[in-house]
Design a protein around this motif. Sequence first.
Motif, PDB file in Angstrom:
ATOM      1  N   THR A   1      56.658  47.157  17.814  1.00 37.62           N
ATOM      2  CA  THR A   1      55.239  47.420  18.069  1.00 37.62           C
ATOM      3  C   THR A   1      54.850  48.751  17.428  1.00 37.62           C
ATOM      4  OG1 THR A   1      55.710  48.555  20.156  1.00 37.62           O
ATOM      5  CG2 THR A   1      55.331  46.165  20.271  1.00 37.62           C
ATOM      6  N   ALA A   2      53.581  49.058  17.466  1.00 35.86           N
ATOM      7  CA  ALA A   2      53.090  50.286  16.835  1.00 35.86           C
ATOM      8  C   ALA A   2      53.697  51.537  17.477  1.00 35.86           C
ATOM      9  CB  ALA A   2      51.565  50.355  16.921  1.00 35.86           C
ATOM     10  N   ASP A   3      53.975  51.470  18.787  1.00 37.16           N
ATOM     11  CA  ASP A   3      54.493  52.662  19.470  1.00 37.16           C
ATOM     12  C   ASP A   3      55.888  52.468  20.054  1.00 37.16           C
ATOM     13  OD1 ASP A   3      53.582  50.845  21.312  1.00 37.16           O
ATOM     14  OD2 ASP A   3      52.636  52.326  22.612  1.00 37.16           O
ATOM     15  N   GLY A   4      56.605  51.464  19.613  1.00 44.07           N
ATOM     16  CA  GLY A   4      57.959  51.245  20.118  1.00 44.07           C
ATOM     17  C   GLY A   4      58.423  49.828  19.867  1.00 44.07           C
ATOM     18  N   PHE A   5      58.875  49.186  20.963  1.00 41.80           N
ATOM     19  CA  PHE A   5      59.446  47.846  20.871  1.00 41.80           C
ATOM     20  C   PHE A   5      59.060  47.061  22.110  1.00 41.80           C
ATOM     21  CE2 PHE A   5      62.124  50.950  18.796  1.00 41.80           C
ATOM     22  CZ  PHE A   5      62.268  50.417  17.526  1.00 41.80           C
ATOM     23  N   GLU A   6      59.107  45.737  22.007  1.00 36.58           N
ATOM     24  CA  GLU A   6      58.839  44.886  23.153  1.00 36.58           C
ATOM     25  C   GLU A   6      59.970  43.872  23.291  1.00 36.58           C
ATOM     26  OE1 GLU A   6      55.848  41.333  23.881  1.00 36.58           O
ATOM     27  OE2 GLU A   6      54.803  43.268  23.839  1.00 36.58           O
ATOM     28  N   TRP A   7      60.480  43.735  24.513  1.00 37.83           N
ATOM     29  CA  TRP A   7      61.526  42.759  24.805  1.00 37.83           C
ATOM     30  C   TRP A   7      61.180  42.104  26.132  1.00 37.83           C
ATOM     31  CZ3 TRP A   7      65.659  43.351  28.607  1.00 37.83           C
ATOM     32  CH2 TRP A   7      66.591  42.318  28.565  1.00 37.83           C
ATOM     33  N   GLN A   8      61.184  40.795  26.148  1.00 33.65           N
ATOM     34  CA  GLN A   8      60.862  40.011  27.335  1.00 33.65           C
ATOM     35  C   GLN A   8      59.527  40.433  27.951  1.00 33.65           C
ATOM     36  OE1 GLN A   8      64.310  40.100  29.942  1.00 33.65           O
ATOM     37  NE2 GLN A   8      65.259  38.424  28.778  1.00 33.65           N
ATOM     38  N   GLY A   9      58.555  40.722  27.082  1.00 40.94           N
ATOM     39  CA  GLY A   9      57.211  41.065  27.548  1.00 40.94           C
ATOM     40  C   GLY A   9      57.036  42.482  28.040  1.00 40.94           C
ATOM     41  N   ARG A  10      58.097  43.293  27.986  1.00 37.91           N
ATOM     42  CA  ARG A  10      58.013  44.678  28.461  1.00 37.91           C
ATOM     43  C   ARG A  10      58.119  45.648  27.301  1.00 37.91           C
ATOM     44  NH1 ARG A  10      62.357  45.990  32.430  1.00 37.91           N
ATOM     45  NH2 ARG A  10      61.212  47.940  32.447  1.00 37.91           N
ATOM     46  N   PRO A  11      57.348  46.749  27.332  1.00 42.94           N
ATOM     47  CA  PRO A  11      57.446  47.749  26.262  1.00 42.94           C
ATOM     48  C   PRO A  11      58.640  48.679  26.469  1.00 42.94           C
ATOM     49  CG  PRO A  11      55.771  48.404  27.852  1.00 42.94           C
ATOM     50  CD  PRO A  11      56.290  47.047  28.290  1.00 42.94           C
ATOM     51  N   TYR A  12      59.244  49.090  25.369  1.00 43.31           N
ATOM     52  CA  TYR A  12      60.356  50.044  25.384  1.00 43.31           C
ATOM     53  C   TYR A  12      60.111  51.061  24.277  1.00 43.31           C
ATOM     54  CZ  TYR A  12      63.091  46.954  28.419  1.00 43.31           C
ATOM     55  OH  TYR A  12      63.534  46.198  29.456  1.00 43.31           O
ATOM     56  N   LYS A  13      60.559  52.285  24.502  1.00 41.45           N
ATOM     57  CA  LYS A  13      60.432  53.332  23.490  1.00 41.45           C
ATOM     58  C   LYS A  13      61.551  53.278  22.466  1.00 41.45           C
ATOM     59  CE  LYS A  13      56.768  55.590  24.890  1.00 41.45           C
ATOM     60  NZ  LYS A  13      55.564  55.609  24.091  1.00 41.45           N
ATOM     61  N   SER A  14      62.714  52.727  22.851  1.00 37.46           N
ATOM     62  CA  SER A  14      63.857  52.740  21.941  1.00 37.46           C
ATOM     63  C   SER A  14      64.630  51.424  21.973  1.00 37.46           C
ATOM     64  CB  SER A  14      64.812  53.886  22.289  1.00 37.46           C
ATOM     65  OG  SER A  14      65.541  53.575  23.460  1.00 37.46           O
TER      66      SER A  14
END
Length: 151
Positions: free
Chosen positions: A110-123
């Motif tokens: 994503t523009a500001d990190g990552f997404e896994w299983q519908g949740r945002p993550y920074k790393s």
Amino acid sequence: MSLPVDQRRRLAALKTATTPELKAQWRDLFDTEPPAFNRRYLESRLAYRIQELAYGGLKPETIRRLERLGEELDGGDKRKRGIRADRDRPITGTRLLREWQGVEQIVTVTADGFEWQGRPYKSLSAIARAITGTRWNGWTFFGLKNHRGRT
């Protein structure tokens, strides 16, 4: 022009081959050790290689054009082509695939990190830890960097 029947069967068999079988085919077709990427990557590269051998691969003029484009980007230094700084993360929207214990894990950049299983993550490391329960370098876990730190 279609592939010969034996080549079509070989392509179809990639889907049902075990990972060790795919790695053995990699060694046979590329004459190198297979990379530590996920099964889907091995299948797609093997499929491409089988077709490349059947059809002859890229035209020499296409290879020259790609080399020229690479030189424009890196000033002609071929060593720079393999270098990836951590700040040069994948393009937004890229999907990273990793099979872990028989389950395919999909991460979207994503523009500001990552997404896994519908949740945002920074790393990626946080995602790798959530998947495995242990600490991992996220870039290594998802095959973006090998164990020695090279991309």
